[in-house]
Design an enzyme around this catalytic site. Structure first.
Site, PDB file in Angstrom:
ATOM      1  N   CYS A 239      74.968  32.867  54.374  1.00  0.00           N
ATOM      2  CA  CYS A 239      76.185  33.955  54.743  1.00  0.00           C
ATOM      3  C   CYS A 239      76.748  33.469  53.185  1.00  0.00           C
ATOM      4  O   CYS A 239      76.674  32.036  53.070  1.00  0.00           O
ATOM      5  CB  CYS A 239      77.026  33.116  55.670  1.00  0.00           C
ATOM      6  SG  CYS A 239      78.828  33.305  55.686  1.00  0.00           S
TER       7      CYS A 239
ATOM      8  N   LEU B 198      88.219  43.687  62.714  1.00  0.00           N
ATOM      9  CA  LEU B 198      89.291  44.659  63.902  1.00  0.00           C
ATOM     10  C   LEU B 198      89.878  43.883  63.959  1.00  0.00           C
ATOM     11  O   LEU B 198      91.603  44.130  63.146  1.00  0.00           O
ATOM     12  CB  LEU B 198      88.283  45.312  64.723  1.00  0.00           C
ATOM     13  CG  LEU B 198      88.800  46.514  65.298  1.00  0.00           C
ATOM     14  CD1 LEU B 198      88.996  47.663  64.265  1.00  0.00           C
ATOM     15  CD2 LEU B 198      88.900  47.196  66.719  1.00  0.00           C
ATOM     16  N   HIS B 199      89.608  43.094  64.964  1.00  0.00           N
ATOM     17  CA  HIS B 199      90.507  41.952  65.277  1.00  0.00           C
ATOM     18  C   HIS B 199      92.003  41.962  66.131  1.00  0.00           C
ATOM     19  O   HIS B 199      93.201  41.957  66.660  1.00  0.00           O
ATOM     20  CB  HIS B 199      91.655  40.644  64.028  1.00  0.00           C
ATOM     21  CG  HIS B 199      90.124  40.910  63.250  1.00  0.00           C
ATOM     22  ND1 HIS B 199      88.946  39.552  64.040  1.00  0.00           N
ATOM     23  CD2 HIS B 199      89.926  40.525  61.931  1.00  0.00           C
ATOM     24  CE1 HIS B 199      88.525  39.890  62.633  1.00  0.00           C
ATOM     25  NE2 HIS B 199      89.123  39.505  61.664  1.00  0.00           N
TER      26      HIS B 199
ATOM     27  N   CYS C 276      83.351  30.476  59.807  1.00  0.00           N
ATOM     28  CA  CYS C 276      84.354  31.805  59.917  1.00  0.00           C
ATOM     29  C   CYS C 276      85.172  31.615  58.822  1.00  0.00           C
ATOM     30  O   CYS C 276      86.395  31.017  59.757  1.00  0.00           O
ATOM     31  CB  CYS C 276      84.084  32.629  60.819  1.00  0.00           C
ATOM     32  SG  CYS C 276      82.706  33.722  61.053  1.00  0.00           S
TER      33      CYS C 276
ATOM     34  N   CYS D  94      94.619  38.010  54.682  1.00  0.00           N
ATOM     35  CA  CYS D  94      94.580  38.258  55.912  1.00  0.00           C
ATOM     36  C   CYS D  94      94.950  36.695  56.195  1.00  0.00           C
ATOM     37  O   CYS D  94      94.809  35.564  55.792  1.00  0.00           O
ATOM     38  CB  CYS D  94      93.159  38.023  56.488  1.00  0.00           C
ATOM     39  SG  CYS D  94      92.644  39.813  56.266  1.00  0.00           S
TER      40      CYS D  94
ATOM     41  N   CYS E 251      92.878  33.082  57.801  1.00  0.00           N
ATOM     42  CA  CYS E 251      91.429  33.242  56.947  1.00  0.00           C
ATOM     43  C   CYS E 251      92.146  32.035  55.942  1.00  0.00           C
ATOM     44  O   CYS E 251      92.874  32.309  54.684  1.00  0.00           O
ATOM     45  CB  CYS E 251      91.127  34.477  56.418  1.00  0.00           C
ATOM     46  SG  CYS E 251      89.546  34.101  55.435  1.00  0.00           S
TER      47      CYS E 251
ATOM     48  N   GLY F 296      85.192  36.385  50.251  1.00  0.00           N
ATOM     49  CA  GLY F 296      85.505  37.610  50.082  1.00  0.00           C
ATOM     50  C   GLY F 296      85.495  38.850  50.850  1.00  0.00           C
ATOM     51  O   GLY F 296      84.768  38.865  51.650  1.00  0.00           O
ATOM     52  N   GLU F 297      86.092  39.486  50.062  1.00  0.00           N
ATOM     53  CA  GLU F 297      85.766  40.906  50.481  1.00  0.00           C
ATOM     54  C   GLU F 297      84.593  41.898  49.759  1.00  0.00           C
ATOM     55  O   GLU F 297      85.068  42.268  48.658  1.00  0.00           O
ATOM     56  CB  GLU F 297      87.285  41.797  50.463  1.00  0.00           C
ATOM     57  CG  GLU F 297      87.221  43.863  51.246  1.00  0.00           C
ATOM     58  CD  GLU F 297      86.299  43.438  52.285  1.00  0.00           C
ATOM     59  OE1 GLU F 297      86.413  42.476  52.848  1.00  0.00           O
ATOM     60  OE2 GLU F 297      85.403  44.274  51.910  1.00  0.00           O
TER      61      GLU F 297
ATOM     62  N   CYS G 248      89.796  35.709  47.835  1.00  0.00           N
ATOM     63  CA  CYS G 248      89.766  36.314  47.995  1.00  0.00           C
ATOM     64  C   CYS G 248      91.423  37.315  48.425  1.00  0.00           C
ATOM     65  O   CYS G 248      92.122  36.250  48.426  1.00  0.00           O
ATOM     66  CB  CYS G 248      89.870  36.886  49.910  1.00  0.00           C
ATOM     67  SG  CYS G 248      90.023  38.510  50.359  1.00  0.00           S
TER      68      CYS G 248
ATOM     69  N   GLU H 182      81.058  28.902  48.131  1.00  0.00           N
ATOM     70  CA  GLU H 182      80.457  28.458  49.106  1.00  0.00           C
ATOM     71  C   GLU H 182      79.376  29.273  49.501  1.00  0.00           C
ATOM     72  O   GLU H 182      79.849  30.663  49.841  1.00  0.00           O
ATOM     73  CB  GLU H 182      81.688  27.458  50.512  1.00  0.00           C
ATOM     74  CG  GLU H 182      82.334  26.310  49.634  1.00  0.00           C
ATOM     75  CD  GLU H 182      82.933  26.267  50.245  1.00  0.00           C
ATOM     76  OE1 GLU H 182      84.279  24.660  50.013  1.00  0.00           O
ATOM     77  OE2 GLU H 182      83.919  26.468  51.833  1.00  0.00           O
TER      78      GLU H 182
HETATM   79  N1  SAH Z   1      86.605  39.520  54.257  1.00  0.00           N
HETATM   80  C1  SAH Z   1      85.285  40.097  54.988  1.00  0.00           C
HETATM   81  C2  SAH Z   1      84.069  39.279  55.438  1.00  0.00           C
HETATM   82  C3  SAH Z   1      84.128  37.319  54.981  1.00  0.00           C
HETATM   83  S1  SAH Z   1      85.398  37.019  56.041  1.00  0.00           S
HETATM   84  C4  SAH Z   1      85.939  39.768  56.120  1.00  0.00           C
HETATM   85  O1  SAH Z   1      87.103  39.906  55.780  1.00  0.00           O
HETATM   86  O2  SAH Z   1      85.088  40.749  57.168  1.00  0.00           O
HETATM   87  C5  SAH Z   1      84.335  36.955  57.499  1.00  0.00           C
HETATM   88  C6  SAH Z   1      84.247  36.544  59.353  1.00  0.00           C
HETATM   89  O3  SAH Z   1      85.401  35.329  59.519  1.00  0.00           O
HETATM   90  C7  SAH Z   1      85.403  37.748  59.173  1.00  0.00           C
HETATM   91  O4  SAH Z   1      85.297  39.196  60.693  1.00  0.00           O
HETATM   92  C8  SAH Z   1      86.784  36.956  59.428  1.00  0.00           C
HETATM   93  O5  SAH Z   1      88.036  37.639  59.852  1.00  0.00           O
HETATM   94  C9  SAH Z   1      86.319  36.269  59.918  1.00  0.00           C
HETATM   95  N2  SAH Z   1      87.444  35.051  60.131  1.00  0.00           N
HETATM   96  C10 SAH Z   1      88.459  34.786  58.519  1.00  0.00           C
HETATM   97  N3  SAH Z   1      88.914  33.751  59.200  1.00  0.00           N
HETATM   98  C11 SAH Z   1      88.908  33.190  59.754  1.00  0.00           C
HETATM   99  C12 SAH Z   1      89.178  32.303  60.591  1.00  0.00           C
HETATM  100  N4  SAH Z   1      89.791  30.896  60.489  1.00  0.00           N
HETATM  101  N5  SAH Z   1      88.485  31.896  62.189  1.00  0.00           N
HETATM  102  C13 SAH Z   1      87.652  32.372  62.880  1.00  0.00           C
HETATM  103  N6  SAH Z   1      87.410  33.508  61.918  1.00  0.00           N
HETATM  104  C14 SAH Z   1      87.549  34.313  60.953  1.00  0.00           C
HETATM  105 FE1  SF4 Z   2      90.288  38.790  55.540  1.00  0.00          FE
HETATM  106 FE2  SF4 Z   2      87.513  38.082  55.219  1.00  0.00          FE
HETATM  107 FE3  SF4 Z   2      89.079  38.089  52.534  1.00  0.00          FE
HETATM  108 FE4  SF4 Z   2      89.435  36.128  54.731  1.00  0.00          FE
HETATM  109  S1  SF4 Z   2      87.706  36.313  53.853  1.00  0.00           S
HETATM  110  S2  SF4 Z   2      91.477  36.811  53.657  1.00  0.00           S
HETATM  111  S3  SF4 Z   2      88.789  37.675  56.365  1.00  0.00           S
HETATM  112  S4  SF4 Z   2      89.329  40.341  54.224  1.00  0.00           S
END
Ligand code: SAH
Ligand code: SF4
Length: 336
Positions: free
Chosen positions: A98, A211-212, A330, A109, A112, A155-156, A105, A84
């Site tokens: 985006c 960072l989170h 996101c 996390c 996510c 994805g990362e 991925c 997507e």
């Molecule tokens: N993998 C990379 C880029 C994709 S995720 C990363 O983690 O940075 C893009 C952003 O969406 C990241 O900052 C991620 O932490 C955030 N994100 C993931 N799950 C989310 C959710 N359920 N609600 C809000 N933001 C989220």
């Molecule tokens: Fe974590 Fe980004 Fe992968 Fe989601 S897409 S699992 S936020 S690294």
């Protein structure tokens, strides 16, 4: 577009070298939809190339939402994986696409939806670029163009570095898509070798760090990757990046109710960033509920958190929420 296969084909057909340039311009810049649309080509050449794929991704569906205006694109790869992308239409005329760098991925996390899915595979550079091209083609209908690209879809990106850097070169190349580096951002959960490579190979591309949490223990609990790349080594790598590039870094922070949104978390975050605060920007992201584990912080808590950072001289924004109702915000991207 499969450029290698096209090069071979054009050579076999003994066409002059400008034919390749015409094809590339048709795809990247004129945003044509297929070989049959290249009007500067003789019909027999178009027919001969018809067996090559124009787009590596098939657009399956587009979901649109009105306020704020956005659209989610569902694509299928040749091996039937679904990915997507999202287009966000800003009121000031900018259009941000985006894009995804992987199908799924592997980082897991805990907040996510993409992470819950696990990794399908890395996307090729051509699949990464094609998401932008198809979004740009879609925007033409409303006289819009792609002004910004963010690697914040599925994805990362730094777990697929070779293809991501190759895609970056194509997206920035004036003979290909030709978007300026400063209009492109890469978001990472903290993969240090990727951060170092970005500083070397594409220092003008914007870096965002997910960072989170301002503290190792908490961060490792919500993001398993923090065990491999610990917070102190990550911060060291970021300082290094700042020294090399002198560019601003964005710190993303998903606000999870009762988990990372307390006053002491805000103070600790300010402590972490304070000595390079002129180059740091915190983005507080509203959590989009994807499972029952977490809840979003309420607005009052978010405001309080933001105010603490502001008082400490740290730039902070609260991300406006795009595409929530079409599951395009996101962390919500997860097609099966
Ligand atoms: N993998 C990379 C880029 C994709 S995720 C990363 O983690 O940075 C893009 C952003 O969406 C990241 O900052 C991620 O932490 C955030 N994100 C993931 N799950 C989310 C959710 N359920 N609600 C809000 N933001 C989220
Ligand atoms: Fe974590 Fe980004 Fe992968 Fe989601 S897409 S699992 S936020 S690294």
């Amino acid at each position: 577009m499969e450029i290698k296969a096209l090069q071979i084909k054009l050579k076999q057909l003994e066409t002059p070298s400008y034919r390749l340039k015409q094809a590339l311009r048709s795809y990247y810049q004129d945003l044509l939809g297929g070989w049959e649309e290249i009007s500067t080509w003789p019909k027999d050449l178009r027919d001969a190339c018809a067996e090559l794929s124009w787009s590596p991704l098939t657009l399956i569906d587009v979901f649109e939402s009105k306020e704020p205006a956005s659209a989610k694109f569902l694509f299928e790869t040749k091996d039937k994986l679904r990915i997507e992308s999202v287009v966000m239409r800003h009121k000031d005329g900018r259009n941000t696409v985006c894009i995804s760098s992987q199908a799924g991925c592997s980082m897991g996390c805990t907040f996510c939806a993409t992470g819950a899915q696990g990794l399908g595979r890395n996307l090729t550079a051509e699949e990464i670029v094609d998401q932008v091209i198809q979004a740009a083609r879609w925007l033409v209908a409303s006289k819009g163009r792609v002004t910004n690209i963010v690697f914040m879809g599925m994805g990362e990106p730094f777990n697929n570095p070779d293809n991501v850097f190759s895609a970056l070169r194509t997206l920035m190349d004036p003979d290909a898509f030709g978007l300026g580096a400063r209009h492109i951002s890469i978001s990472t959960c903290g993969i240090i070798p990727g951060i170092q490579r970005l500083a070397k190979e594409a220092p003008q591309v914007n870096l965002a760090i997910s960072l989170h949490a301002p503290e190792q223990g908490l961060r490792a609990r919500i993001m398993p990757i923090a065990k491999a790349y610990q917070l102190d080594t990550l911060m060291h790598a970021i300082r290094d990046y700042l020294q090399r590039t002198n560019r601003k870094v964005m710190f993303e922070y998903v606000m999870l109710k009762g988990i990372n949104d307390k006053v002491e978390n805000a103070e600790e975050l300010a402590d972490l960033l304070t000595d390079f605060r002129h180059l740091a920007h915190v983005n507080l992201i509203k959590y989009h509920a994807t499972n029952s584990k977490y809840e979003p912080s309420n607005q009052e808590t978010r405001r309080k958190f933001a105010n603490i950072l502001k008082r400490r001289g740290i730039a902070v924004t609260e991300r406006i929420s795009f595409g929530e109702e079409i599951q395009a915000a996101c962390g919500q991207l997860a097609s099966r």
